[in-house]
Write a protein that holds these residues in place. Sequence first.
Motif, PDB file in Angstrom:
ATOM      1  N   ILE A  37       0.866  -1.177   0.000  1.00  0.00           N
ATOM      2  CA  ILE A  37       0.000   0.000   0.000  1.00  0.00           C
ATOM      3  C   ILE A  37       0.903   1.228   0.000  1.00  0.00           C
ATOM      4  CG2 ILE A  37      -1.808   1.281   1.194  1.00  0.00           C
ATOM      5  CD1 ILE A  37      -2.654  -1.325   2.517  1.00  0.00           C
ATOM      6  N   SER A  38       0.703   2.119  -0.972  1.00  0.00           N
ATOM      7  CA  SER A  38       1.537   3.314  -1.091  1.00  0.00           C
ATOM      8  C   SER A  38       0.654   4.554  -1.102  1.00  0.00           C
ATOM      9  CB  SER A  38       2.379   3.269  -2.367  1.00  0.00           C
ATOM     10  OG  SER A  38       3.135   2.075  -2.435  1.00  0.00           O
ATOM     11  N   ALA A  39       1.180   5.653  -0.588  1.00  0.00           N
ATOM     12  CA  ALA A  39       0.453   6.928  -0.535  1.00  0.00           C
ATOM     13  C   ALA A  39       1.213   7.972  -1.343  1.00  0.00           C
ATOM     14  CB  ALA A  39       0.310   7.395   0.907  1.00  0.00           C
ATOM     15  N   ARG A  40       0.483   8.753  -2.126  1.00  0.00           N
ATOM     16  CA  ARG A  40       1.134   9.773  -2.948  1.00  0.00           C
ATOM     17  C   ARG A  40       1.434  11.013  -2.130  1.00  0.00           C
ATOM     18  NH1 ARG A  40      -1.579  11.428  -8.570  1.00  0.00           N
ATOM     19  NH2 ARG A  40      -2.772  12.919  -7.300  1.00  0.00           N
ATOM     20  N   LYS A  41       2.688  11.463  -2.218  1.00  0.00           N
ATOM     21  CA  LYS A  41       3.148  12.629  -1.458  1.00  0.00           C
ATOM     22  C   LYS A  41       2.867  13.919  -2.236  1.00  0.00           C
ATOM     23  CE  LYS A  41       7.365  11.083  -1.203  1.00  0.00           C
ATOM     24  NZ  LYS A  41       8.793  10.943  -0.830  1.00  0.00           N
ATOM     25  N   PRO A  42       3.026  15.073  -1.586  1.00  0.00           N
ATOM     26  CA  PRO A  42       2.775  16.347  -2.273  1.00  0.00           C
ATOM     27  C   PRO A  42       3.642  16.552  -3.507  1.00  0.00           C
ATOM     28  CG  PRO A  42       2.822  16.685   0.099  1.00  0.00           C
ATOM     29  CD  PRO A  42       3.236  15.266  -0.134  1.00  0.00           C
ATOM     30  N   ASP A  43       4.833  15.924  -3.562  1.00  0.00           N
ATOM     31  CA  ASP A  43       5.703  16.058  -4.734  1.00  0.00           C
ATOM     32  C   ASP A  43       5.362  15.042  -5.818  1.00  0.00           C
ATOM     33  OD1 ASP A  43       6.578  13.712  -3.654  1.00  0.00           O
ATOM     34  OD2 ASP A  43       8.642  14.358  -3.321  1.00  0.00           O
ATOM     35  N   ASN A  44       4.225  14.323  -5.660  1.00  0.00           N
ATOM     36  CA  ASN A  44       3.720  13.313  -6.595  1.00  0.00           C
ATOM     37  C   ASN A  44       4.495  12.004  -6.567  1.00  0.00           C
ATOM     38  OD1 ASN A  44       1.556  14.869  -7.568  1.00  0.00           O
ATOM     39  ND2 ASN A  44       2.869  15.900  -9.057  1.00  0.00           N
ATOM     40  N   GLY A  45       5.474  11.902  -5.707  1.00  0.00           N
ATOM     41  CA  GLY A  45       6.131  10.631  -5.494  1.00  0.00           C
ATOM     42  C   GLY A  45       5.300   9.762  -4.549  1.00  0.00           C
ATOM     43  N   TYR A  46       5.614   8.481  -4.458  1.00  0.00           N
ATOM     44  CA  TYR A  46       4.859   7.561  -3.616  1.00  0.00           C
ATOM     45  C   TYR A  46       5.715   7.090  -2.437  1.00  0.00           C
ATOM     46  CZ  TYR A  46       0.720   7.083  -6.540  1.00  0.00           C
ATOM     47  OH  TYR A  46      -0.441   7.324  -7.218  1.00  0.00           O
ATOM     48  N   GLU A  47       5.079   7.030  -1.278  1.00  0.00           N
ATOM     49  CA  GLU A  47       5.729   6.497  -0.085  1.00  0.00           C
ATOM     50  C   GLU A  47       5.015   5.211   0.330  1.00  0.00           C
ATOM     51  OE1 GLU A  47       5.736   7.770   4.543  1.00  0.00           O
ATOM     52  OE2 GLU A  47       6.766   9.175   3.202  1.00  0.00           O
ATOM     53  N   VAL A  48       5.796   4.150   0.546  1.00  0.00           N
ATOM     54  CA  VAL A  48       5.210   2.874   0.940  1.00  0.00           C
ATOM     55  C   VAL A  48       4.693   2.984   2.372  1.00  0.00           C
ATOM     56  CG1 VAL A  48       5.632   0.435   1.362  1.00  0.00           C
ATOM     57  CG2 VAL A  48       6.651   1.558  -0.628  1.00  0.00           C
ATOM     58  N   VAL A  49       3.420   2.734   2.540  1.00  0.00           N
ATOM     59  CA  VAL A  49       2.781   2.794   3.852  1.00  0.00           C
ATOM     60  C   VAL A  49       2.861   1.449   4.561  1.00  0.00           C
ATOM     61  CG1 VAL A  49       0.600   3.197   5.057  1.00  0.00           C
ATOM     62  CG2 VAL A  49       1.227   4.623   3.097  1.00  0.00           C
ATOM     63  N   TRP A  50       2.654   0.377   3.786  1.00  0.00           N
ATOM     64  CA  TRP A  50       2.660  -0.979   4.344  1.00  0.00           C
ATOM     65  C   TRP A  50       3.036  -1.952   3.236  1.00  0.00           C
ATOM     66  CZ3 TRP A  50       0.130  -5.388   2.910  1.00  0.00           C
ATOM     67  CH2 TRP A  50       0.163  -6.460   3.814  1.00  0.00           C
ATOM     68  N   LYS A  51       3.726  -3.031   3.597  1.00  0.00           N
ATOM     69  CA  LYS A  51       4.028  -4.077   2.621  1.00  0.00           C
ATOM     70  C   LYS A  51       4.271  -5.394   3.344  1.00  0.00           C
ATOM     71  CE  LYS A  51       9.020  -3.130   2.332  1.00  0.00           C
ATOM     72  NZ  LYS A  51      10.136  -2.836   1.403  1.00  0.00           N
ATOM     73  N   THR A  52       4.185  -6.471   2.586  1.00  0.00           N
ATOM     74  CA  THR A  52       4.440  -7.808   3.127  1.00  0.00           C
ATOM     75  C   THR A  52       5.291  -8.595   2.140  1.00  0.00           C
ATOM     76  OG1 THR A  52       3.405  -9.829   3.970  1.00  0.00           O
ATOM     77  CG2 THR A  52       2.317  -8.741   2.126  1.00  0.00           C
ATOM     78  N   LYS A  53       6.067  -9.538   2.656  1.00  0.00           N
ATOM     79  CA  LYS A  53       6.929 -10.352   1.795  1.00  0.00           C
ATOM     80  C   LYS A  53       6.161 -11.476   1.111  1.00  0.00           C
ATOM     81  CE  LYS A  53      11.154  -9.462   4.444  1.00  0.00           C
ATOM     82  NZ  LYS A  53      12.269 -10.078   5.226  1.00  0.00           N
ATOM     83  N   SER A  54       5.106 -11.950   1.755  1.00  0.00           N
ATOM     84  CA  SER A  54       4.339 -13.052   1.173  1.00  0.00           C
ATOM     85  C   SER A  54       2.846 -12.806   1.372  1.00  0.00           C
ATOM     86  CB  SER A  54       4.734 -14.380   1.821  1.00  0.00           C
ATOM     87  OG  SER A  54       4.486 -14.342   3.215  1.00  0.00           O
ATOM     88  N   VAL A  55       2.067 -13.040   0.322  1.00  0.00           N
ATOM     89  CA  VAL A  55       0.616 -12.889   0.393  1.00  0.00           C
ATOM     90  C   VAL A  55      -0.007 -14.236   0.733  1.00  0.00           C
ATOM     91  CG1 VAL A  55       0.590 -10.969  -1.215  1.00  0.00           C
ATOM     92  CG2 VAL A  55       0.382 -13.309  -2.083  1.00  0.00           C
ATOM     93  N   THR A  56      -1.297 -14.217   1.050  1.00  0.00           N
ATOM     94  CA  THR A  56      -2.014 -15.436   1.417  1.00  0.00           C
ATOM     95  C   THR A  56      -3.281 -15.560   0.582  1.00  0.00           C
ATOM     96  OG1 THR A  56      -3.237 -14.286   3.170  1.00  0.00           O
ATOM     97  CG2 THR A  56      -1.150 -15.336   3.784  1.00  0.00           C
ATOM     98  N   ASN A  57      -4.005 -16.639   0.794  1.00  0.00           N
ATOM     99  CA  ASN A  57      -5.290 -16.841   0.127  1.00  0.00           C
ATOM    100  C   ASN A  57      -6.314 -17.229   1.184  1.00  0.00           C
ATOM    101  OD1 ASN A  57      -7.304 -17.208  -1.777  1.00  0.00           O
ATOM    102  ND2 ASN A  57      -6.738 -19.337  -2.154  1.00  0.00           N
ATOM    103  N   ILE A  58      -7.266 -16.330   1.457  1.00  0.00           N
ATOM    104  CA  ILE A  58      -8.278 -16.535   2.487  1.00  0.00           C
ATOM    105  C   ILE A  58      -9.626 -16.692   1.793  1.00  0.00           C
ATOM    106  CG2 ILE A  58      -9.390 -15.549   4.530  1.00  0.00           C
ATOM    107  CD1 ILE A  58      -6.824 -13.889   4.953  1.00  0.00           C
ATOM    108  N   ASN A  59     -10.286 -17.809   2.034  1.00  0.00           N
ATOM    109  CA  ASN A  59     -11.555 -18.094   1.377  1.00  0.00           C
ATOM    110  C   ASN A  59     -12.758 -17.566   2.167  1.00  0.00           C
ATOM    111  OD1 ASN A  59     -10.405 -19.442  -0.870  1.00  0.00           O
ATOM    112  ND2 ASN A  59     -10.085 -21.256   0.411  1.00  0.00           N
ATOM    113  N   SER A  60     -12.673 -16.313   2.539  1.00  0.00           N
ATOM    114  CA  SER A  60     -13.781 -15.621   3.208  1.00  0.00           C
ATOM    115  C   SER A  60     -13.570 -14.125   3.028  1.00  0.00           C
ATOM    116  CB  SER A  60     -13.843 -15.981   4.704  1.00  0.00           C
ATOM    117  OG  SER A  60     -12.657 -15.571   5.359  1.00  0.00           O
ATOM    118  N   SER A  61     -14.650 -13.371   3.120  1.00  0.00           N
ATOM    119  CA  SER A  61     -14.523 -11.920   2.992  1.00  0.00           C
ATOM    120  C   SER A  61     -13.957 -11.333   4.277  1.00  0.00           C
ATOM    121  CB  SER A  61     -15.881 -11.294   2.690  1.00  0.00           C
ATOM    122  OG  SER A  61     -16.787 -11.539   3.746  1.00  0.00           O
ATOM    123  N   ARG A  62     -13.341 -10.193   4.164  1.00  0.00           N
ATOM    124  CA  ARG A  62     -12.766  -9.533   5.344  1.00  0.00           C
ATOM    125  C   ARG A  62     -12.543  -8.057   5.055  1.00  0.00           C
ATOM    126  NH1 ARG A  62      -6.212 -10.484   6.035  1.00  0.00           N
ATOM    127  NH2 ARG A  62      -5.610  -9.716   3.957  1.00  0.00           N
TER     128      ARG A  62
END
Length: 604
Positions: A109-134
């Motif tokens: 998840i990245s957020a755009r800064k006032p200079d139009n660049g992006y700053e990473v807000v959150w990240k993970t090394k591995s994703v998952t698969n969840i068979n339910s809504s959340r």
Amino acid sequence: MYEDEILFQMIIRKYYRERVMQTAMTGEVKEQWVSRVISYSSQYNNGNWAADSVIGKPRVYPKYGDIPGAWAQGKKDSNQFIEVEFEQEMYIQKIEIYETYHAGAVKTISARKPDNGYEVVWKTKSVTNINSSRIFSPNFKALSFLCKVLRIDIDCLASKSWVEIDAIKITGTVPHTHNQTAPLPAIDSQQVHNPNNVDQWVSRVVNYSSQYDDNSWPASCITGEPRVYPRYGDIAGSWAQGTTDANQFVEVEFAEKIFIDKIDIYETYHAGAVKKILAKRPNGEWYTVWETARVICQNSSRIFSPSFQKLSFRCSLLRINVDCTVSGSWVEIDAIKISGTKFNFAIPPAPDDITNDLVKLVNSSMYSDIQFDVSGVKFLAHKAILFVRSEYFRAMIQFEENALQAGGQGTTQPTAPPLQSEAVYPPKQMYNAPPSYDSLTQYQPVIPSGPVPGPAQYHQQQTQAQSPIKLKDVEPGVFAVVLHYVYTNRIRPQCSPYVLPHVWRLADRFSMDGLKALAVLQLNTSLTIDNVIDIYLKVIHALPVSETYNGRRSYIFIALVNLRSNTQRNAIIYIGAVTSNGENGHQPTKILESGEQSSSNKSF
């Protein structure tokens, strides 16, 4: 200007700029949903699983599955993304992603800064698969910059299929504005909430003729706020009929019975097919609210608000009859809203109504009975209002009345004789004694001989008989603000922040504590980096000052800056230590940061 004063101003500006940022970070807390999709990697199609499906509130959640109404990707790789925009910039503190199919695929998840660049807000090394809504709400440090654009990166490899996102919500603080040039709202234009007025969306579908299916276009889609509007097309999330004839209908219920005076129908496909609207009476019969002999087919979305007479009975059930024959296809309705009143009579006036009336008397000749001469400018007022609003004016009016009586001039208006009850009850019991009927009915005012003057001549005689009361050391513009407050309990609209220190001083002189507090509050909201020094200097020279051990010091600015920056517990500007030294100017000011102790014994 002395070097120490220049240094002092530089320090104050730097300190205030930092405090303004801290104030913005603690502004109004607000929640926002996506208002626009800026860019995306791919989408499954342009309708049911388009990227635009993430706009607004959830349509699918809490349901789980490959359900139309959420964004699904056209490619199932690890490089999928979507960039979304929100309506207003804020300091984001929380992000919520509504995942409804193969949850757990968000990797960055990245957020755009006032200079139009992006700053990473959150990240993970591995994703998952969840068979339910959340609702995925990752932990991250609150942003230190204003932001309204986010980028969500997705990896579909773990699920080996597309993933679906229904909506995205952000929570954060919206900074307070610091524009001192923005006009204040006029008294008579302020919006007052009327508790009698009610707006409602459909709470339940009672009955319907047919529906296209149970998932994407069921009749239950009509409940709640719009999901598809203002988009147009055969888009999942609206009610579509299973049979396209002239006899389709839906019966809907609202939470509260009201006197309906407006109905809004949100049509998103083949608009114009509504042919009749009915409301259920208390006896169970249907009453025709509106109908037409000919329906149309409009190839754009719209809010259909037919004209009708306000219902004379409380109602919470409507029936909408639809004719699909003109379009030759199904028509789609997204939502229905009703407006009306809880009661079928006017409610008591709002408290502000009396203010809107009294403001008409400010500096008005309408029955005025006292004049003021302020540096050659004449102001008209009313003794009774001044008497109850200010101890200063009360003493002034009493002194004038006593002087007139002592001089034998009397008053121009007749005075009623004592009530007869005063002779019946002892003095201590007079306060509880009702006036006798005879004393009220037998009193007759003394009518002067000669022609009876009309209202205009009488007021002119009254005015000519009075001498204006001269107020020394008062500016007309400042007195105008004070007089406006006397009648309205508010500061005059569009009052310059540079006048407010003088208003504070005059309010102190007139014993108006409420105006003093209001002047400080409005001055606080008017402070900016550009005017803080000029206003501070006016505060020092214009406001009343306290006697201290070795000089005269002003403390009002401490309250202003602390109130403005909301950092009383963290830092205090020791502005109060600016000491007057006659013609030699002011001594430089010391600033106390958090943790420092003042050498002065003064407590603020």
